[in-house]
Write an enzyme that holds these catalytic residues in place. Structure first.
Site, PDB file in Angstrom:
ATOM      1  N   LYS A 116       0.830  -1.214   0.000  1.00 29.39           N
ATOM      2  CA  LYS A 116       0.000   0.000   0.000  1.00 29.39           C
ATOM      3  C   LYS A 116       0.861   1.260   0.000  1.00 29.39           C
ATOM      4  O   LYS A 116       0.442   2.284  -0.523  1.00 29.39           O
ATOM      5  CB  LYS A 116      -0.982  -0.008   1.176  1.00 29.39           C
ATOM      6  CG  LYS A 116      -1.979  -1.159   1.069  1.00 29.39           C
ATOM      7  CD  LYS A 116      -3.410  -0.772   1.283  1.00 29.39           C
ATOM      8  CE  LYS A 116      -4.290  -1.851   0.702  1.00 29.39           C
ATOM      9  NZ  LYS A 116      -5.664  -1.859   1.136  1.00 29.39           N
ATOM     10  N   LYS A 198      -3.727 -10.490  -6.851  1.00 32.70           N
ATOM     11  CA  LYS A 198      -5.052 -10.817  -6.303  1.00 32.70           C
ATOM     12  C   LYS A 198      -6.121  -9.833  -6.815  1.00 32.70           C
ATOM     13  O   LYS A 198      -5.815  -8.692  -7.155  1.00 32.70           O
ATOM     14  CB  LYS A 198      -5.022 -10.867  -4.774  1.00 32.70           C
ATOM     15  CG  LYS A 198      -5.120  -9.544  -4.072  1.00 32.70           C
ATOM     16  CD  LYS A 198      -5.531  -9.729  -2.599  1.00 32.70           C
ATOM     17  CE  LYS A 198      -5.896  -8.384  -2.000  1.00 32.70           C
ATOM     18  NZ  LYS A 198      -6.605  -8.421  -0.755  1.00 32.70           N
ATOM     19  N   LYS A 201     -10.528  -4.907  -4.350  1.00 33.41           N
ATOM     20  CA  LYS A 201     -11.579  -3.948  -4.635  1.00 33.41           C
ATOM     21  C   LYS A 201     -11.053  -2.543  -4.907  1.00 33.41           C
ATOM     22  O   LYS A 201     -11.746  -1.724  -5.461  1.00 33.41           O
ATOM     23  CB  LYS A 201     -12.684  -3.961  -3.579  1.00 33.41           C
ATOM     24  CG  LYS A 201     -12.318  -3.738  -2.151  1.00 33.41           C
ATOM     25  CD  LYS A 201     -13.611  -3.662  -1.337  1.00 33.41           C
ATOM     26  CE  LYS A 201     -13.539  -4.417  -0.028  1.00 33.41           C
ATOM     27  NZ  LYS A 201     -12.490  -3.939   0.874  1.00 33.41           N
TER      28      LYS A 201
HETATM   29  P1  ATP Z   1      -8.527  -3.347  -0.684  1.00 30.66           P
HETATM   30  O1  ATP Z   1      -8.372  -3.456  -2.182  1.00 30.66           O
HETATM   31  O2  ATP Z   1      -9.247  -2.119  -0.238  1.00 30.66           O
HETATM   32  O3  ATP Z   1      -7.270  -3.623   0.065  1.00 30.66           O
HETATM   33  P2  ATP Z   1      -9.520  -6.027  -0.554  1.00 30.66           P
HETATM   34  O4  ATP Z   1     -10.302  -6.353  -1.780  1.00 30.66           O
HETATM   35  O5  ATP Z   1      -8.152  -6.595  -0.439  1.00 30.66           O
HETATM   36  O6  ATP Z   1      -9.533  -4.481  -0.305  1.00 30.66           O
HETATM   37  P3  ATP Z   1     -10.280  -6.387   2.210  1.00 30.66           P
HETATM   38  O7  ATP Z   1     -11.344  -5.554   2.791  1.00 30.66           O
HETATM   39  O8  ATP Z   1      -8.878  -6.024   2.522  1.00 30.66           O
HETATM   40  O9  ATP Z   1     -10.429  -6.482   0.630  1.00 30.66           O
HETATM   41  O10 ATP Z   1     -10.505  -7.910   2.576  1.00 30.66           O
HETATM   42  C1  ATP Z   1     -11.686  -8.504   3.048  1.00 30.66           C
HETATM   43  C2  ATP Z   1     -11.552  -9.995   3.101  1.00 30.66           C
HETATM   44  O11 ATP Z   1     -11.547 -10.536   1.780  1.00 30.66           O
HETATM   45  C3  ATP Z   1     -10.262 -10.526   3.742  1.00 30.66           C
HETATM   46  O12 ATP Z   1     -10.561 -11.636   4.543  1.00 30.66           O
HETATM   47  C4  ATP Z   1      -9.394 -10.920   2.591  1.00 30.66           C
HETATM   48  O13 ATP Z   1      -8.503 -11.942   2.921  1.00 30.66           O
HETATM   49  C5  ATP Z   1     -10.430 -11.399   1.596  1.00 30.66           C
HETATM   50  N1  ATP Z   1      -9.979 -11.221   0.223  1.00 30.66           N
HETATM   51  C6  ATP Z   1      -9.694 -10.046  -0.361  1.00 30.66           C
HETATM   52  N2  ATP Z   1      -9.343 -10.231  -1.641  1.00 30.66           N
HETATM   53  C7  ATP Z   1      -9.403 -11.574  -1.872  1.00 30.66           C
HETATM   54  C8  ATP Z   1      -9.136 -12.403  -3.012  1.00 30.66           C
HETATM   55  N3  ATP Z   1      -8.760 -11.874  -4.162  1.00 30.66           N
HETATM   56  N4  ATP Z   1      -9.296 -13.736  -2.885  1.00 30.66           N
HETATM   57  C9  ATP Z   1      -9.694 -14.269  -1.712  1.00 30.66           C
HETATM   58  N5  ATP Z   1      -9.951 -13.544  -0.599  1.00 30.66           N
HETATM   59  C10 ATP Z   1      -9.805 -12.220  -0.663  1.00 30.66           C
END
Ligand code: ATP
Ligand code: LTN
Length: 338
Positions: A116, A198, A201
């Protein structure tokens, strides 16, 4: 017979944008069955989301959308406490105490912090570095035993364990030491356009992610454009390092259609990518449509959502107050006399 005390589960998602299929398959979907067996708290971690710049009105909307989505995905307010992190002030307060336990060196090593910091080079704020300590506070406040998260969060839960053990060693047994709960499908869902990264969002390219609010047409279009492979071999093979795109789609298909990856591979043998991608789209749409309809219905009933959040925060506060009072006492802070 004495009532069995259920073990506690805590997890959360940040209201940082549209929830992706990765969040759903990797996290939220795996929470619903836990409600039967454990004492569950599921939180919308709005304070965490402030570590990257947010537009206040959007943050408010994303927060309520996410609460409705939790319920639409099957989290049941009668079984689990559903609440917003900032409604329980103990999260921020315990984080301060844990700040005095966590070391700068270990926070500096966190992969998410490094990622980040690269992505938001103009805003490497203290909160970004402190993020895992606030997460440790979320977890430890509730004497949590299990934390269901995706793979990317394992390092943060490990840090939480270290902080808990260090505190317990210094001040005597205070916190339960939590464990990660990685489901079988805890494997990371990848970006559609860059299948070694990965699906996230906060990805600036909307075509790289499927969000839970995408329409059927959008899902179809994004999946048709998803990167497969540069070679001409249209076999759907999983776990081949040269085919990360196909592997990712097979994985998504198997999770949405509820078949094993091997079954999916067989099903698409000799079929080619066009047919395969359309079938993946059908399976994803079948998962998304009922969730979208239910989320829409819930968002039109604000009073109901507020009631759910009120009850969730009340239950969470009761537990959080107890832990924080214990922590303050152990570290030597004098309680206020009323
Ligand atoms: P950001 O992009 O804002 O960092 P993010 O999409 O990584 O957000 P988080 O809010 O950080 O989402 O994560 C919420 C949950 O979703 C966590 O338990 C994380 O491990 C899971 N998660 C996020 N992205 C993935 C993915 N691509 N595959 C599986 N699990 C995921
Ligand atoms: N960092 C987590 C969100 C989160 C969380 C938590 C998850 C904040 N506090 C406590 C589990 C338990 C993420 O998914 N990015």
């Amino acid at each position: 017979m004495a009532e069995e005390v259920k073990k506690r589960v805590f997890s959360g998602v940040q209201p940082t944008g549209k929830v992706t299929l990765g969040n759903y398959l990797g996290a939220i979907r795996n929470w619903t069955p836990l409600q039967e067996q454990y004492d569950c708290l599921f939180c919308v971690v709005d304070l965490h989301s402030l570590t990257v710049t947010q537009v206040p009105a959007e943050l408010r909307k994303n927060t309520l959308d996410l609460v409705a989505l939790y319920i639409a995905c099957g989290l049941d307010p009668d079984k689990s406490a559903l609440f917003i992190q900032s409604h329980v002030h103990e999260h921020a307060e315990l984080a301060w105490i844990l700040d005095t336990i966590a070391y700068v060196g270990e926070l500096n090593r966190m992969t998410q912090f490094k990622d980040k910091s690269r992505k938001h080079a103009d805003n490497i704020n203290m909160g970004l570095m402190n993020y895992p300590v606030l997460m440790a506070s979320d977890i430890l406040l509730y004497q949590t035993e299990y934390v269901p998260v995706g793979k990317d969060q394992v390092q943060h839960v490990e840090l939480t364990r270290n902080i808990a053990e260090r505190f317990n060693a210094r001040y005597s047994d205070t916190f339960a030491v939590p464990q990660c709960l990685l489901s079988k499908s805890g494997n990371s869902i990848k970006s559609l356009l860059e299948p070694t990264a990965k699906m996230s969002k906060s990805d600036p390219n909307d075509n790289a992610i499927i969000t839970l609010t995408d329409s059927a047409d959008t899902v179809r279009r994004k999946l048709r454009r998803a990167v497969t492979d540069s070679d001409t071999d249209v076999r759907c093979v999983h776990s081949s390092p040269s085919k990360p795109g196909v592997s990712n789609l097979l994985n998504i298909y198997s999770l949405c259609a509820d078949v094993t990856v091997e079954e999916a591979e067989k099903q698409f043998e000799g079929k080619g990518y066009g047919v395969f991608k359309d079938a993946v789209a059908d399976a994803v749409i079948a998962v998304l449509e009922p969730i979208q309809a239910e989320q829409k219905r819930l968002l039109s009933d604000k009073a109901y959502l507020e009631n759910v959040l009120g009850q969730g925060a009340e239950k969470a506060s009761r537990i959080a107050q107890k832990t924080l009072a214990k922590v303050y006492r152990k570290v030597g802070l004098i309680p206020r006399v009323r």
